[in-house]
Design a protein around this motif. Structure first.
Motif, PDB file in Angstrom:
ATOM      1  N   MET A 104     112.952  -6.704  39.478  1.00 14.90           N
ATOM      2  CA  MET A 104     113.477  -7.274  38.233  1.00 14.90           C
ATOM      3  C   MET A 104     114.976  -7.014  38.092  1.00 14.90           C
ATOM      4  O   MET A 104     115.738  -7.900  37.682  1.00 14.90           O
ATOM      5  N   LEU A 105     115.410  -5.805  38.440  1.00 16.56           N
ATOM      6  CA  LEU A 105     116.845  -5.498  38.331  1.00 16.56           C
ATOM      7  C   LEU A 105     117.654  -6.347  39.315  1.00 16.56           C
ATOM      8  O   LEU A 105     118.758  -6.804  38.994  1.00 16.56           O
ATOM      9  N   ALA A 106     117.097  -6.562  40.499  1.00 15.54           N
ATOM     10  CA  ALA A 106     117.789  -7.408  41.483  1.00 15.54           C
ATOM     11  C   ALA A 106     117.850  -8.859  40.996  1.00 15.54           C
ATOM     12  O   ALA A 106     118.792  -9.589  41.316  1.00 15.54           O
ATOM     13  N   ASP A 107     116.852  -9.277  40.217  1.00 16.63           N
ATOM     14  CA  ASP A 107     116.764 -10.670  39.726  1.00 16.63           C
ATOM     15  C   ASP A 107     117.301 -10.823  38.304  1.00 16.63           C
ATOM     16  O   ASP A 107     117.104 -11.868  37.682  1.00 16.63           O
ATOM     17  N   ARG A 108     117.953  -9.790  37.787  1.00 14.42           N
ATOM     18  CA  ARG A 108     118.415  -9.827  36.393  1.00 14.42           C
ATOM     19  C   ARG A 108     119.269 -11.062  36.104  1.00 14.42           C
ATOM     20  O   ARG A 108     120.105 -11.451  36.904  1.00 14.42           O
ATOM     21  N   ASN A 109     118.996 -11.658  34.958  1.00 14.84           N
ATOM     22  CA  ASN A 109     119.738 -12.845  34.511  1.00 14.84           C
ATOM     23  C   ASN A 109     119.468 -14.069  35.384  1.00 14.84           C
ATOM     24  O   ASN A 109     120.317 -14.956  35.496  1.00 14.84           O
ATOM     25  N   SER A 110     118.294 -14.102  36.019  1.00 12.76           N
ATOM     26  CA  SER A 110     117.905 -15.277  36.799  1.00 12.76           C
ATOM     27  C   SER A 110     116.465 -15.641  36.422  1.00 12.76           C
ATOM     28  O   SER A 110     115.743 -14.825  35.853  1.00 12.76           O
TER      29      SER A 110
END
Length: 615
Positions: A326-332
């Motif tokens: 989730m942190l790697a995909d934040r704002n996506s």
């Protein structure tokens, strides 16, 4: 490792047990004797001659007293087993030996389990293990249990204790033959998930059988079958616990997915007349998610042979994996999909409850003269509550931080963070203090008081129970008002529409137009739900409250839920670890459990009330 089992070795083992000590020694050819403490039973396995069977031997490691040896070592194993059985039978009045073995892979049409026992003696114990094994459920594998005579265990070359000695010393000898469904018969390869599941179920069946035997036949009276489990925890468990905690401690998930420009984004949204999605900015990422994942999967959880602790660690690893994704995909857009896996979605029943609350409770008239508590006064009240908890547990190291990069109130790592713009109605102050301090800070330090770090770091999915407890505490101290319930319901409705593809603007307008929330409240709910790319966590407040009320109605107690940051279905795990003395009693209690004036409300919960009755 010893080369042979000598008389002096046997004497040392027996002497240690008589002194109440643990025994953990290597045996010839990689064998092992492990006895957690003096106990009236022993589980045994002998590798077939020339064909080591390590997967079946692993079944024993879930037990508190076992020996793993080899068939060709039977001659020297015999006096060791007899010495342990006789000394423990003298201590407890009776003793039980269960020998585990795998059915030959060439044998056709063998049952999943075959229990070998005496034909006439103690039929109730044989019935107990048969009943427990019949309750073992495995997907795609039929559970079949047969019984037979233990005659083969009493004859040469397998005999470890002659029948007359068994009778003389009140020792019961049982055999348990497993069909090795966890092995591919053609290739010999192991099915690890099936092996793990079956091992845990067989261990529980053995403990329940031993419990039935010792409660009737011996002077040993454990309070629960789980109390027959291992109390000593080996060093690999503490190492893995610390490694998982170390990874968890490297990031503050909620702060990293919460916008730092809330006020500016709100001003921008108002200026666009609520027609254009705002732009959110987030804290710089302090970690490399890929590197942390590599560290995460380098942790050798498979070395934990305790099924309960192994499950707990695997569960935590799965959650940390999702959080890092989730942190790697934040704002996506991908952020939302991992959020749905981690925090769940809104089912029809929960949506119906939320919509029912919004329909039943009218929108409050706007009161421009709401009595807001000054921030310094609120901080002082919160610090007094922290001091109250510290009186019960002096190691509690918490405090209140007023920050301009935080929206509202948030507890992180056991400290209360208060946003400089937080507007707190005076009548809600104590409710919010019980929510944040009396629940979130309390469970953090109750967890910290335990030897297992996962209880303060948080078990996967702990948020639902935590927020359910926190909202319930608001009601117990008389601060859960209709407006608060409307907001919790609005979060559920917004999460539901978020998962159906609804935009920020549409969710905001729905709250304003259909449910009559004021601009700022609609903004706050929508921002929380859409932050990071779509965070479904906010549905857990109402879902947790609904599930908690149902749990209490069934007659369960509130206090055990406060042992740390756990989810509701972890209660049996916590209870097992308490019975095994791995966990300690809860050191800190919230004010509402100690207040005589609140006891009638606690009794009311046990009689069963719904969310709608709380108002």
């Amino acid at each position: 490792m010893i080369e042979s089992i000598t008389d002096s070795f046997i004497q040392k083992i027996t002497r240690s047990l008589k002194r109440g000590k643990q025994v953990h020694r290597r045996l010839p050819q990689g064998g092992l004797i492990y006895i957690d403490r003096p106990l009236p039973f022993l589980v045994l396995f002998r590798h077939p001659a020339g064909q080591p069977d390590h997967p079946t031997a692993d079944f024993l490691k879930a037990n508190a007293a076992y020996i793993i040896s080899h068939e060709e070592r039977t001659e020297e194993l015999r006096p060791l087993v007899q010495s342990i059985a006789k000394s423990m039978a003298d201590k407890f009045g009776a003793f039980m030996i269960i020998e585990l073995m795998a059915a030959p892979t060439s044998a056709a049409d063998v049952p999943l389990f075959k229990v070998l026992g005496p034909q006439k003696q103690l039929p109730t114990t044989v019935q107990a293990i048969v009943k427990e094994l019949q309750g073992v459920k495995l997907s795609d594998i039929r559970t079949s249990v047969e019984t037979g005579s233990n005659e083969q265990l009493l004859q040469e070359p397998r005999c470890l204790m002659p029948e007359e000695d068994l009778k003389k010393h009140a020792v019961l000898m049982l055999g348990l033959q497993l069909k090795p469904v966890y092995k591919n018969t053609a290739t010999g390869k192991i099915y690890p998930l099936l092996l793990r599941t079956l091992r845990e179920k067989v261990a529980n069946a053995i403990k329940k059988t031993v419990f039935d035997f010792v409660s009737v036949q011996t002077t040993h009276h454990p309070v629960h079958f789980q109390a027959l489990g291992r109390q000593a925890v080996n060093r690999v468990v503490w190492r893995i616990d610390k490694q998982l905690t170390s990874i968890s401690d490297q990031f503050r998930f909620l702060l990293l997915v919460t916008p730092v420009n809330n006020n500016e984004a709100w001003a921008e949204f108002k200026k666009a007349r609520f027609k254009k999605q705002p732009t959110f900015h987030y804290r710089l990422m302090p970690i490399d998610a890929d590197q942390l994942k590599r560290k995460l999967y380098n942790i050798s959880i498979e070395k934990v042979d305790d099924p309960t602790l192994g499950y707990l660690f695997r569960d935590k690893r799965h959650e940390l994996d999702k959080m890092l994704t989730m942190l790697a995909d934040r704002n996506s857009p991908d952020f939302l999909y991992s959020s749905m896996q981690l925090y769940g979605t809104v089912d029809d029943q929960l949506l119906k409850v939320a919509e029912g609350i919004l329909a039943a409770l009218p929108a409050p008239a706007r009161d421009v003269n709401t009595d807001l508590i000054p921030l310094p006064e609120f901080v002082a009240q919160a610090e007094r509550e922290i001091a109250f908890l510290k009186e019960q547990y002096p190691a509690l190291d918490s405090g209140v931080d007023v920050r301009d990069d935080v929206v509202g109130l948030i507890v992180s790592k056991g400290r209360l963070n208060v946003g400089t713009d937080a507007k707190i109605p005076r009548h809600r102050a104590q409710a919010l203090i019980q929510h944040e301090v009396g629940t979130h800070i309390l469970t953090y330090f109750n967890g910290k008081a335990q030897p297992l770090h996962q209880l303060y770091v948080g078990s996967p999915g702990y948020e639902e129970l935590q927020e359910g407890l926190a909202v319930l505490s608001e009601w117990l101290v008389g601060g859960l008002d209709q407006e608060r319930m409307r907001i919790l319901a609005a979060r559920v409705v917004s999460v539901y529409h978020l998962t159906k593809g609804c935009s920020f603007v549409d969710n905001f307008r729905r709250l304003k137009d259909a449910y009559h929330f004021d601009d700022e409240t609609a903004w706050d709910v929508t921002m929380r739900v859409h932050r990071g790319g779509g965070l479904t966590k906010d549905a857990v407040y109402l879902r947790g409250l609904v599930h908690l009320l149902s749990y209490l109605k069934e007659g369960h107690e509130l206090e055990p839920l406060l042992i740390g940051k756990i989810r509701q279905d972890y209660i049996p795990i916590v209870q097992e670890l308490m019975y095994r003395n791995v966990l300690r009693p809860v050191p800190i209690k919230p004010r509402y459990l100690l207040d005589e004036n609140i006891k009638p409300k606690l009794e009311q919960l046990k009689s069963g009330i719904s969310v709608f009755n709380l108002l």
